[in-house]
Design a protein around this motif. Structure first.
Motif, PDB file in Angstrom:
ATOM      1  N   TRP A 186       0.824  -1.199   0.000  1.00 42.08           N
ATOM      2  CA  TRP A 186       0.000   0.000   0.000  1.00 42.08           C
ATOM      3  C   TRP A 186       0.865   1.260   0.000  1.00 42.08           C
ATOM      4  CZ3 TRP A 186      -4.432  -0.104  -1.994  1.00 42.08           C
ATOM      5  CH2 TRP A 186      -5.299  -1.179  -1.810  1.00 42.08           C
ATOM      6  N   LEU A 187       1.654   1.344  -1.055  1.00 39.65           N
ATOM      7  CA  LEU A 187       2.468   2.531  -1.311  1.00 39.65           C
ATOM      8  C   LEU A 187       2.099   3.071  -2.690  1.00 39.65           C
ATOM      9  CD1 LEU A 187       5.965   1.229  -0.127  1.00 39.65           C
ATOM     10  CD2 LEU A 187       4.496   2.858   1.085  1.00 39.65           C
ATOM     11  N   LEU A 188       2.196   4.381  -2.842  1.00 42.87           N
ATOM     12  CA  LEU A 188       1.886   5.004  -4.117  1.00 42.87           C
ATOM     13  C   LEU A 188       3.087   5.850  -4.543  1.00 42.87           C
ATOM     14  CD1 LEU A 188      -1.462   6.563  -5.200  1.00 42.87           C
ATOM     15  CD2 LEU A 188       0.672   7.703  -5.748  1.00 42.87           C
ATOM     16  N   ALA A 189       3.689   5.489  -5.662  1.00 39.17           N
ATOM     17  CA  ALA A 189       4.851   6.201  -6.198  1.00 39.17           C
ATOM     18  C   ALA A 189       4.370   7.333  -7.100  1.00 39.17           C
ATOM     19  CB  ALA A 189       5.750   5.244  -6.974  1.00 39.17           C
ATOM     20  N   GLN A 190       4.604   8.559  -6.677  1.00 44.77           N
ATOM     21  CA  GLN A 190       4.109   9.701  -7.442  1.00 44.77           C
ATOM     22  C   GLN A 190       4.968  10.003  -8.670  1.00 44.77           C
ATOM     23  OE1 GLN A 190       3.288  13.205  -5.081  1.00 44.77           O
ATOM     24  NE2 GLN A 190       2.360  12.026  -3.436  1.00 44.77           N
ATOM     25  N   ASN A 191       6.194   9.506  -8.713  1.00 47.27           N
ATOM     26  CA  ASN A 191       7.066   9.789  -9.853  1.00 47.27           C
ATOM     27  C   ASN A 191       6.995   8.648 -10.860  1.00 47.27           C
ATOM     28  OD1 ASN A 191       8.958  11.819 -10.839  1.00 47.27           O
ATOM     29  ND2 ASN A 191      10.465  10.178 -10.792  1.00 47.27           N
ATOM     30  N   PRO A 192       6.481   8.889 -12.063  1.00 48.16           N
ATOM     31  CA  PRO A 192       6.343   7.805 -13.045  1.00 48.16           C
ATOM     32  C   PRO A 192       7.703   7.250 -13.461  1.00 48.16           C
ATOM     33  CG  PRO A 192       5.069   9.751 -13.686  1.00 48.16           C
ATOM     34  CD  PRO A 192       5.967  10.169 -12.574  1.00 48.16           C
ATOM     35  N   PRO A 193       7.774   5.989 -13.835  1.00 44.25           N
ATOM     36  CA  PRO A 193       9.030   5.412 -14.324  1.00 44.25           C
ATOM     37  C   PRO A 193       9.565   6.204 -15.519  1.00 44.25           C
ATOM     38  CG  PRO A 193       7.397   3.695 -13.957  1.00 44.25           C
ATOM     39  CD  PRO A 193       6.680   5.000 -13.818  1.00 44.25           C
ATOM     40  N   GLY A 194      10.869   6.465 -15.481  1.00 47.31           N
ATOM     41  CA  GLY A 194      11.493   7.185 -16.578  1.00 47.31           C
ATOM     42  C   GLY A 194      11.469   8.689 -16.440  1.00 47.31           C
ATOM     43  N   ARG A 195      10.673   9.206 -15.495  1.00 51.15           N
ATOM     44  CA  ARG A 195      10.660  10.655 -15.296  1.00 51.15           C
ATOM     45  C   ARG A 195      11.757  11.043 -14.313  1.00 51.15           C
ATOM     46  NH1 ARG A 195       9.121  14.217 -11.472  1.00 51.15           N
ATOM     47  NH2 ARG A 195       8.474  16.303 -12.174  1.00 51.15           N
ATOM     48  N   LYS A 196      12.584  11.984 -14.700  1.00 51.33           N
ATOM     49  CA  LYS A 196      13.661  12.441 -13.837  1.00 51.33           C
ATOM     50  C   LYS A 196      13.092  13.304 -12.721  1.00 51.33           C
ATOM     51  CE  LYS A 196      18.120  14.839 -13.946  1.00 51.33           C
ATOM     52  NZ  LYS A 196      19.092  15.574 -14.809  1.00 51.33           N
ATOM     53  N   GLN A 197      13.530  13.038 -11.499  1.00 46.76           N
ATOM     54  CA  GLN A 197      13.096  13.862 -10.380  1.00 46.76           C
ATOM     55  C   GLN A 197      13.620  15.288 -10.552  1.00 46.76           C
ATOM     56  OE1 GLN A 197      10.975  13.330  -8.115  1.00 46.76           O
ATOM     57  NE2 GLN A 197      11.046  11.255  -7.287  1.00 46.76           N
ATOM     58  N   THR A 198      12.816  16.263 -10.148  1.00 46.46           N
ATOM     59  CA  THR A 198      13.219  17.662 -10.205  1.00 46.46           C
ATOM     60  C   THR A 198      13.194  18.224  -8.791  1.00 46.46           C
ATOM     61  OG1 THR A 198      10.959  18.500 -10.465  1.00 46.46           O
ATOM     62  CG2 THR A 198      12.120  17.811 -12.469  1.00 46.46           C
ATOM     63  N   ARG A 199      13.363  19.535  -8.699  1.00 47.82           N
ATOM     64  CA  ARG A 199      13.289  20.165  -7.370  1.00 47.82           C
ATOM     65  C   ARG A 199      11.897  19.994  -6.769  1.00 47.82           C
ATOM     66  NH1 ARG A 199      15.523  26.129  -8.263  1.00 47.82           N
ATOM     67  NH2 ARG A 199      14.308  25.857 -10.174  1.00 47.82           N
ATOM     68  N   LYS A 200      10.891  19.861  -7.614  1.00 51.84           N
ATOM     69  CA  LYS A 200       9.555  19.535  -7.113  1.00 51.84           C
ATOM     70  C   LYS A 200       9.465  18.018  -6.992  1.00 51.84           C
ATOM     71  CE  LYS A 200       7.098  23.608  -8.782  1.00 51.84           C
ATOM     72  NZ  LYS A 200       5.956  24.104  -9.580  1.00 51.84           N
ATOM     73  N   TYR A 201      10.136  17.509  -5.996  1.00 50.13           N
ATOM     74  CA  TYR A 201      10.308  16.066  -5.815  1.00 50.13           C
ATOM     75  C   TYR A 201       8.963  15.377  -5.641  1.00 50.13           C
ATOM     76  CZ  TYR A 201      12.411  11.753  -4.065  1.00 50.13           C
ATOM     77  OH  TYR A 201      12.795  10.451  -3.906  1.00 50.13           O
ATOM     78  N   ARG A 202       8.792  14.273  -6.330  1.00 54.70           N
ATOM     79  CA  ARG A 202       7.565  13.487  -6.201  1.00 54.70           C
ATOM     80  C   ARG A 202       7.863  12.241  -5.375  1.00 54.70           C
ATOM     81  NH1 ARG A 202       4.557  13.677 -12.129  1.00 54.70           N
ATOM     82  NH2 ARG A 202       4.642  15.953 -12.419  1.00 54.70           N
TER      83      ARG A 202
END
Length: 305
Positions: A169-185
């Motif tokens: 029951w975890l939800l990853a807000q950053n889609p695969p392949g998307r580079k993290q930015t300063r607006k970290y997901r």
């Protein structure tokens, strides 16, 4: 395509003095070589257009503080935060040219003014009004994600059923392949009230219309807000601010609040391991669930856990 535009995109440039370097070339090369691949590319393109339209054939040396103030004045009517972002994009373009050895120095760029802090928070009654104002499944899903995860609206629209780890029951807000930015997901726990909605969701985007992703929630939001009787100052991000305020008011540890918001405490490598702890962001989850229970007491159609 004009010769200079082709050269700006593809040619090799040796180091130039500011009085010899065309600002337009700096802007074009920044877009072609860097900015068009950024997650914020859409805004970068808009900002670079503002720069290009105002400065025209100016050289880098002509980007003085006095002229920059005229540039800012030409943007009158836009919010201070929006103007600051426009200035920041131009500064990034100039710094990129300097790092690439294409200009010898860069001018000082005005920092702009910070947008006033958004201190608008929703009362429980106002949140209840928003829920009652939802009419369609994608509207209810969007609100559930915003309240349950504290995600930024653009991040919520990127979520898919595959973003959910139904075992932990975890939800990853950053889609695969998307580079993290300063607006970290971040990866956040799925609160109990949200679980039935996610279990029932079809494959693909969680917020979808007729099986297709939704590029923008603005039109739907305006309808919800109007039906809820709320003012234009209430935007989707107001929910994020409201829930963060609830967490602080309830005494949730700052590290957990930052973890839910995608700030530093649980960001980066630390989160890789922290998210598997049974109590990961547990106090935050408890407060969110309590808030949603108060909405259910208000006879709002929120899924029962």
């Amino acid at each position: 395509m004009r010769l200079w535009e082709w050269f700006a995109k593809h040619g090799r440039i040796g180091q130039q003095q500011p009085q010899d370097a065309a600002l337009a070339m700096v802007l074009v090369r920044y877009w072609e070589r860097h900015a068009n691949a950024l997650p914020s590319a859409e805004f970068a393109k808009i900002a670079l257009r503002y720069w290009a339209d105002f400065w025209g054939e100016a050289t880098v040396a002509e980007v003085t503080t006095a002229r920059q103030r005229e540039f800012v004045a030409s943007l009158a009517g836009k919010s201070p935060g929006y103007i600051k972002r426009i200035l920041t994009v131009g500064k990034a373009a100039l710094n990129h040219a300097y790092r690439e050895g294409e200009i010898s120095t860069v001018p000082y760029i005005l920092p702009g003014e910070d947008a006033p802090p958004r201190d608008r928070v929703l009362s429980v009654a106002e949140s209840a009004a928003l829920w009652r104002a939802t009419e369609l499944p994608h509207e209810r899903m969007m609100l559930a994600l915003l309240y349950g995860t504290l995600a930024r609206p653009e991040a919520a629209l990127d979520l898919t059923r595959a973003s959910v780890d139904f075992d932990r029951w975890l939800l990853a807000q950053n889609p695969p392949g998307r580079k993290q930015t300063r607006k970290y997901r971040p990866t956040v726990p799925v609160t109990p009230f949200l679980r039935p909605l996610l279990e029932a969701a079809p494959a693909g985007p969680l917020v979808q219309w007729r099986g297709k992703p939704i590029a923008s929630f603005k039109t739907a939001w305006r309808g919800i807000r109007r039906r809820a009787g709320l003012g234009q100052e209430v935007v989707p991000k107001t929910i994020r601010h409201t829930m963060a305020t609830e967490l602080r008011a309830a005494g949730v540890p700052e590290a957990e609040i930052q973890g839910m918001l995608g700030h530093r405490a649980y960001g980066g490598r630390t989160e890789v391991y922290a998210k598997y702890r049974p109590d990961y962001l547990g106090e935050a989850v408890g407060v969110i669930e309590g808030y949603m229970s108060r909405l259910r007491v208000s006879a709002v159609l929120v899924p029962e856990s």
